[in-house]
Motif scaffolding. Structure first.
Motif, short mmCIF file in Angstrom:
data_model
loop_
_atom_site.label_atom_id
_atom_site.label_comp_id
_atom_site.label_asym_id
_atom_site.label_seq_id
_atom_site.Cartn_x
_atom_site.Cartn_y
_atom_site.Cartn_z
N MET A 176 0.82 -1.21 0.00
CA MET A 176 0.00 0.00 0.00
C MET A 176 0.86 1.26 0.00
SD MET A 176 -3.07 -0.99 -0.25
CE MET A 176 -2.39 -2.32 -1.24
N LEU A 177 2.10 1.15 0.43
CA LEU A 177 3.01 2.30 0.48
C LEU A 177 3.99 2.33 -0.68
CD1 LEU A 177 3.78 2.49 4.32
CD2 LEU A 177 2.44 4.11 2.97
N PHE A 178 3.79 1.50 -1.69
CA PHE A 178 4.71 1.46 -2.83
C PHE A 178 4.89 2.84 -3.49
CE2 PHE A 178 5.09 -3.23 -4.33
CZ PHE A 178 5.90 -3.48 -3.25
N PRO A 179 3.84 3.61 -3.74
CA PRO A 179 4.07 4.94 -4.35
C PRO A 179 4.98 5.81 -3.50
CG PRO A 179 1.76 4.33 -4.51
CD PRO A 179 2.40 3.32 -3.61
N PHE A 180 4.77 5.82 -2.19
CA PHE A 180 5.63 6.59 -1.28
C PHE A 180 7.06 6.05 -1.28
CE2 PHE A 180 7.51 6.44 3.02
CZ PHE A 180 7.77 7.79 3.21
N LEU A 181 7.21 4.74 -1.20
CA LEU A 181 8.54 4.13 -1.17
C LEU A 181 9.28 4.37 -2.48
CD1 LEU A 181 7.63 0.74 0.55
CD2 LEU A 181 8.84 2.67 1.59
N LYS A 182 8.57 4.28 -3.59
CA LYS A 182 9.20 4.52 -4.90
C LYS A 182 9.75 5.94 -4.99
CE LYS A 182 8.22 4.01 -9.85
NZ LYS A 182 8.63 5.34 -10.31
N PRO A 233 -5.87 -1.35 3.17
CA PRO A 233 -5.71 -0.20 2.27
C PRO A 233 -6.30 1.09 2.84
CG PRO A 233 -6.42 -2.13 1.04
CD PRO A 233 -6.53 -2.50 2.50
N ALA A 234 -7.49 1.00 3.43
CA ALA A 234 -8.13 2.20 3.98
C ALA A 234 -7.36 2.73 5.19
CB ALA A 234 -9.57 1.90 4.37
N VAL A 235 -6.90 1.83 6.06
CA VAL A 235 -6.18 2.26 7.26
C VAL A 235 -4.85 2.91 6.89
CG1 VAL A 235 -5.03 1.47 9.37
CG2 VAL A 235 -7.28 0.56 8.76
N VAL A 236 -4.11 2.29 5.97
CA VAL A 236 -2.81 2.85 5.55
C VAL A 236 -3.01 4.19 4.87
CG1 VAL A 236 -0.79 2.51 4.08
CG2 VAL A 236 -1.69 0.61 5.42
N ALA A 237 -4.04 4.29 4.02
CA ALA A 237 -4.30 5.56 3.35
C ALA A 237 -4.63 6.64 4.38
CB ALA A 237 -5.46 5.40 2.37
N MET A 238 -5.39 6.32 5.39
CA MET A 238 -5.73 7.28 6.43
C MET A 238 -4.48 7.72 7.19
SD MET A 238 -8.19 6.77 9.76
CE MET A 238 -6.99 5.62 10.48
N LEU A 239 -3.61 6.75 7.50
CA LEU A 239 -2.38 7.08 8.22
C LEU A 239 -1.48 7.99 7.40
CD1 LEU A 239 -1.50 3.61 9.82
CD2 LEU A 239 -2.29 5.66 11.01
N VAL A 240 -1.38 7.73 6.10
CA VAL A 240 -0.56 8.58 5.23
C VAL A 240 -1.10 10.01 5.23
CG1 VAL A 240 0.15 9.01 2.85
CG2 VAL A 240 0.26 6.69 3.79
N THR A 241 -2.42 10.13 5.18
CA THR A 241 -3.05 11.46 5.19
C THR A 241 -2.78 12.19 6.50
OG1 THR A 241 -4.80 10.69 3.71
CG2 THR A 241 -5.23 12.71 4.98
N LEU A 242 -2.83 11.45 7.61
CA LEU A 242 -2.70 12.08 8.92
C LEU A 242 -1.25 12.34 9.33
CD1 LEU A 242 -5.40 10.06 10.93
CD2 LEU A 242 -5.58 12.40 10.06
N VAL A 243 -0.36 11.37 9.08
CA VAL A 243 1.00 11.48 9.61
C VAL A 243 2.08 11.29 8.56
CG1 VAL A 243 0.33 10.80 11.95
CG2 VAL A 243 0.99 9.03 10.30
N GLY A 268 4.02 9.31 5.10
CA GLY A 268 4.50 7.96 4.83
C GLY A 268 5.36 7.40 5.94
N PHE A 269 6.29 8.19 6.45
CA PHE A 269 7.15 7.71 7.53
C PHE A 269 6.32 7.40 8.78
CE2 PHE A 269 10.05 10.33 4.94
CZ PHE A 269 11.08 9.41 4.74
N GLY A 270 5.41 8.31 9.10
CA GLY A 270 4.55 8.08 10.25
C GLY A 270 3.65 6.87 10.08
N ALA A 271 3.20 6.62 8.84
CA ALA A 271 2.35 5.47 8.57
C ALA A 271 3.10 4.17 8.85
CB ALA A 271 1.86 5.49 7.12
N LEU A 272 4.38 4.11 8.45
CA LEU A 272 5.19 2.92 8.73
C LEU A 272 5.32 2.70 10.24
CD1 LEU A 272 8.05 3.32 6.08
CD2 LEU A 272 6.48 1.37 6.26
N ILE A 273 5.60 3.77 10.97
CA ILE A 273 5.79 3.65 12.42
C ILE A 273 4.49 3.26 13.11
CG2 ILE A 273 6.39 4.94 14.50
CD1 ILE A 273 8.30 6.61 12.71
#
Length: 407
Positions: A47-53, A167-177, A179-184
């Motif tokens: 789910m974080l491939f675009p951010f990681l790329k 997918p929904a949870v990871v997308a929400m985390l990316v919006t809130l915190v 990509g780095f915060g989503a991983l943590i």
């Protein structure tokens, strides 16, 4: 849920009977939460491939390699982890797996490089190999025999649900915190769940005190039944992976299906699979012919998927067919697990589930290459056609798994 999990209590005092019900419900709830985490963590990196790329400056091939590393490590370590479950204890191994998987994502969020991504994939693969051996060992030791199929189905459903919401949870985390915060944050779920299991007093299973201490020679764990079941699990994985991973693009390119319709069809397939798992739990508790259940469901499923492969179905019919296929695929999951439990030698549930789960990993390694090659050959119809072939092979093998488990 209590009536699902409780054993018949004809000769027991009410207080003692209620204590067993509470213990069963608490155990199943805690183990199901752990299984939710395992499937959730499976999808965090994709789910974080675009951010990681963007952050790493690599292509999708390099990112895909991380998933391949994950699958290989998980496949190679399933059986050894099962051995540790039976000798050290399922509870300890499960808590360690939750912690290692979570910390891998946390460390990646704190220090993001391509090398650390591969290291994270290795640790996630190792953590993933823990769940099936440990979870099923605990459930096999602490659930009532008459409700074992339903317990397995609830456990499996929790895993499906973890993947569905990822997918929904990871997308929400990316919006809130970000990509780095989503991983943590996603990683922190692992240690937090380990603490929850400790606080909830998840029981032990697989240690010497739970095994037969009669002094008899230990039976060989590599039995013909488990070898056949490992192949059976691999075929199950292959029959499902093509549709799950390549179904949308195959429908769009081979049948001129619109993107919304193709996505809706896959969503119906996955959602019906989860519902089928719960229905299959009740069915598994009402029959001992688990191999026949699998064979019948997959025979009908093969016919449905073959029809999808051969004809450009109207949208409504396509969605209905995908729903039916997903439901039937889910129904067999508890019966599949019951076959493994019945085939496991005494005191070896962890190793048995570890060995046969390797079949899933083999399917996970083969299927992306196989179905990706099919799409590269501009043969999208064969995504469904070959899935149907694997289903037919599963039908042929199912009666053999049942005969083997009776030996």
């Amino acid at each position: 849920m209590a009536d699902i999990l409780a054993a018949p209590q004809q000769a027991e005092r009410p207080g003692k009977a209620q204590g067993k019900i509470d213990h069963a419900m608490r155990t199943l709830g805690l183990i199901s939460v752990a299984h939710w985490v395992s499937h959730f963590h499976l999808l965090v990196l994709p789910m974080l491939f675009p951010f990681l790329k963007q952050q790493l400056g690599v292509g999708y091939v390099e990112l895909g390699l991380a998933l391949t590393v994950f699958a290989v490590v998980s496949g190679l370590t399933q059986a050894p982890i099962g051995y540790l479950v039976d000798h050290i204890g399922a509870r300890k191994i499960l808590l360690l797996g939750l912690t290692v998987g979570g910390c891998a994502l946390i460390l990646l969020g704190l220090h993001l490089t391509y090398t650390s991504l591969i290291a994270c994939a290795v640790l996630l693969g190792l953590a993933n190999s823990v769940y099936h051996p440990a979870d099923y060992a605990i459930l096999s030791a602490h659930m009532d025999e008459a409700r074992m199929g339903r317990a397995f189905s609830i456990h499996t459903f929790a895993g499906y649900f973890g993947g569905a919401v990822a997918p929904a949870v990871v997308a929400m985390l990316v919006t809130l915190v970000g990509g780095f915060g989503a991983l943590i944050a996603a990683g922190a779920v692992g240690p937090a769940t380990a603490l929850l299991l400790i606080a909830g007093q998840v029981p032990e299973a697989g240690t010497a005190k739970h095994r037969d201490a009669g002094g008899a020679a230990k039976p060989s764990i590599i039995t013909p039944a488990l070898v056949v079941l490992t192949v059976f699990f691999m075929l199950l994985s292959l029959s499902n992976a093509g549709i799950s991973n390549f179904g949308v693009v195959a429908l769009m390119s081979g049948y001129a299906t619109s993107f919304p319709t193709a996505n809706l069809a896959l969503t119906a397939f996955l959602g019906a699979s989860a519902a089928g798992v719960l229905a299959g739990g009740f069915l598994a508790d009402r029959t001992t012919r688990h191999g026949q259940v699998a064979a019948i469901c997959f025979a009908v499923n093969a016919a449905i998927v073959l029809a999808i492969a051969a004809f450009a179905l109207p949208d409504a019919v396509l969605i209905a067919a995908m729903t039916a296929a997903g439901f039937l695929g889910g129904v067999i999951a508890p019966s599949r697990d019951m076959l493994v439990r019945r085939a496991a030698p005494p005191g070896a549930a962890g190793r048995a589930f570890g060995i046969v789960s390797t079949g899933f990993n083999l399917g996970g390694i083969i299927s992306p290459l196989l179905f990706g090659w099919i799409m590269d050959q501009s043969a999208p119809h064969w995504v469904f056609g070959l899935s149907a072939v694997f289903m037919v092979l599963t039908v042929l093998l199912a009666p053999i798994t049942e005969r083997r488990t009776k030996d």
